[in-house]
Design a protein around this motif. Structure first.
Motif, PDB file in Angstrom:
ATOM      1  N   GLY A  33       0.809  -1.210   0.000  1.00  0.00           N
ATOM      2  CA  GLY A  33       0.000   0.000   0.000  1.00  0.00           C
ATOM      3  C   GLY A  33       0.842   1.260   0.000  1.00  0.00           C
ATOM      4  O   GLY A  33       2.063   1.228   0.160  1.00  0.00           O
ATOM      5  N   PHE A  34       0.130   2.372  -0.165  1.00  0.00           N
ATOM      6  CA  PHE A  34       0.810   3.664  -0.237  1.00  0.00           C
ATOM      7  C   PHE A  34       1.408   4.094   1.097  1.00  0.00           C
ATOM      8  O   PHE A  34       2.421   4.784   1.130  1.00  0.00           O
ATOM      9  CB  PHE A  34      -0.163   4.751  -0.730  1.00  0.00           C
ATOM     10  N   GLU A  35       0.786   3.712   2.207  1.00  0.00           N
ATOM     11  CA  GLU A  35       1.271   4.161   3.518  1.00  0.00           C
ATOM     12  C   GLU A  35       2.715   3.717   3.756  1.00  0.00           C
ATOM     13  O   GLU A  35       3.564   4.512   4.157  1.00  0.00           O
ATOM     14  CB  GLU A  35       0.358   3.623   4.619  1.00  0.00           C
ATOM     15  N   ALA A  36       2.984   2.463   3.483  1.00  0.00           N
ATOM     16  CA  ALA A  36       4.345   1.953   3.677  1.00  0.00           C
ATOM     17  C   ALA A  36       5.306   2.531   2.631  1.00  0.00           C
ATOM     18  O   ALA A  36       6.471   2.790   2.937  1.00  0.00           O
ATOM     19  CB  ALA A  36       4.347   0.429   3.624  1.00  0.00           C
ATOM     20  N   LEU A  37       4.823   2.738   1.413  1.00  0.00           N
ATOM     21  CA  LEU A  37       5.663   3.349   0.381  1.00  0.00           C
ATOM     22  C   LEU A  37       6.035   4.770   0.773  1.00  0.00           C
ATOM     23  O   LEU A  37       7.181   5.195   0.580  1.00  0.00           O
ATOM     24  CB  LEU A  37       4.956   3.330  -0.984  1.00  0.00           C
ATOM     25  N   ALA A  38       5.099   5.486   1.382  1.00  0.00           N
ATOM     26  CA  ALA A  38       5.358   6.865   1.824  1.00  0.00           C
ATOM     27  C   ALA A  38       6.430   6.923   2.909  1.00  0.00           C
ATOM     28  O   ALA A  38       7.113   7.935   3.057  1.00  0.00           O
ATOM     29  CB  ALA A  38       4.071   7.509   2.326  1.00  0.00           C
ATOM     30  N   LYS A  39       6.604   5.834   3.647  1.00  0.00           N
ATOM     31  CA  LYS A  39       7.678   5.791   4.654  1.00  0.00           C
ATOM     32  C   LYS A  39       9.039   5.648   3.990  1.00  0.00           C
ATOM     33  O   LYS A  39      10.050   6.069   4.537  1.00  0.00           O
ATOM     34  CB  LYS A  39       7.426   4.646   5.640  1.00  0.00           C
ATOM     35  N   GLN A  40       9.064   5.049   2.817  1.00  0.00           N
ATOM     36  CA  GLN A  40      10.314   4.888   2.062  1.00  0.00           C
ATOM     37  C   GLN A  40      10.649   6.145   1.269  1.00  0.00           C
ATOM     38  O   GLN A  40      11.803   6.551   1.196  1.00  0.00           O
ATOM     39  CB  GLN A  40      10.207   3.692   1.107  1.00  0.00           C
ATOM     40  N   ASN A  48      -1.064  11.652   1.169  1.00  0.00           N
ATOM     41  CA  ASN A  48      -2.259  12.481   1.275  1.00  0.00           C
ATOM     42  C   ASN A  48      -3.262  12.079   0.195  1.00  0.00           C
ATOM     43  O   ASN A  48      -3.146  12.500  -0.947  1.00  0.00           O
ATOM     44  CB  ASN A  48      -1.876  13.960   1.141  1.00  0.00           C
ATOM     45  N   ASN A  49      -4.239  11.234   0.554  1.00  0.00           N
ATOM     46  CA  ASN A  49      -5.258  10.759  -0.376  1.00  0.00           C
ATOM     47  C   ASN A  49      -4.627  10.168  -1.642  1.00  0.00           C
ATOM     48  O   ASN A  49      -4.902  10.623  -2.753  1.00  0.00           O
ATOM     49  CB  ASN A  49      -6.223  11.899  -0.727  1.00  0.00           C
ATOM     50  N   SER A  54      -3.208   9.989  -9.379  1.00  0.00           N
ATOM     51  CA  SER A  54      -2.686  11.263  -8.880  1.00  0.00           C
ATOM     52  C   SER A  54      -1.173  11.194  -8.685  1.00  0.00           C
ATOM     53  O   SER A  54      -0.465  12.171  -8.943  1.00  0.00           O
ATOM     54  CB  SER A  54      -3.378  11.672  -7.584  1.00  0.00           C
ATOM     55  N   SER A  55      -0.676  10.048  -8.268  1.00  0.00           N
ATOM     56  CA  SER A  55       0.768   9.894  -8.094  1.00  0.00           C
ATOM     57  C   SER A  55       1.492   9.964  -9.433  1.00  0.00           C
ATOM     58  O   SER A  55       2.550  10.587  -9.538  1.00  0.00           O
ATOM     59  CB  SER A  55       1.082   8.572  -7.390  1.00  0.00           C
ATOM     60  N   LEU A  56       0.925   9.334 -10.448  1.00  0.00           N
ATOM     61  CA  LEU A  56       1.539   9.387 -11.784  1.00  0.00           C
ATOM     62  C   LEU A  56       1.584  10.816 -12.300  1.00  0.00           C
ATOM     63  O   LEU A  56       2.593  11.235 -12.881  1.00  0.00           O
ATOM     64  CB  LEU A  56       0.770   8.498 -12.760  1.00  0.00           C
ATOM     65  N   THR A  57       0.515  11.562 -12.088  1.00  0.00           N
ATOM     66  CA  THR A  57       0.477  12.956 -12.526  1.00  0.00           C
ATOM     67  C   THR A  57       1.612  13.737 -11.881  1.00  0.00           C
ATOM     68  O   THR A  57       2.348  14.472 -12.555  1.00  0.00           O
ATOM     69  CB  THR A  57      -0.886  13.598 -12.176  1.00  0.00           C
TER      70      THR A  57
END
Length: 82
Positions: A33-40, A48-49, A54-57
């Motif tokens: 998931g994104f939460e763990a990726l955001a820690k990296q 944030n949502n 949205s990440s690709l953009t």
């Protein structure tokens, strides 16, 4: 006269054959998931949502962030998933 083929300059590039979307999806899957990726990689687009779209953009408009994502992909050797 024989035609000599040039070696593929991309053959040693671990990103060759992967789209940014595929790289991002593999990272999200790897981390669960994104939460763990955001820690990296602490990017707002991951914390944030977050969504793939949205990440690709954001990553397409922000070369330094895209580089961080690509470097993590290479570091984890996710290109070997093929």
């Amino acid at each position: 006269m024989a035609i000599q083929h040039q070696p593929n300059p991309q053959q040693n590039n671990p990103l060759h054959g992967f789209t940014l979307q595929q790289i991002l999806e593999l990272l999200v899957q790897y981390y669960g998931g994104f939460e763990a990726l955001a820690k990296q990689i602490p990017l707002k687009c991951f914390s944030n949502n977050p969504s793939i779209k949205s990440s690709l953009t954001f990553l397409r408009k922000t070369p330094w962030a895209r580089t961080q994502v690509e470097e993590l992909f290479i570091k984890l050797k996710l290109y070997q998933t093929r």
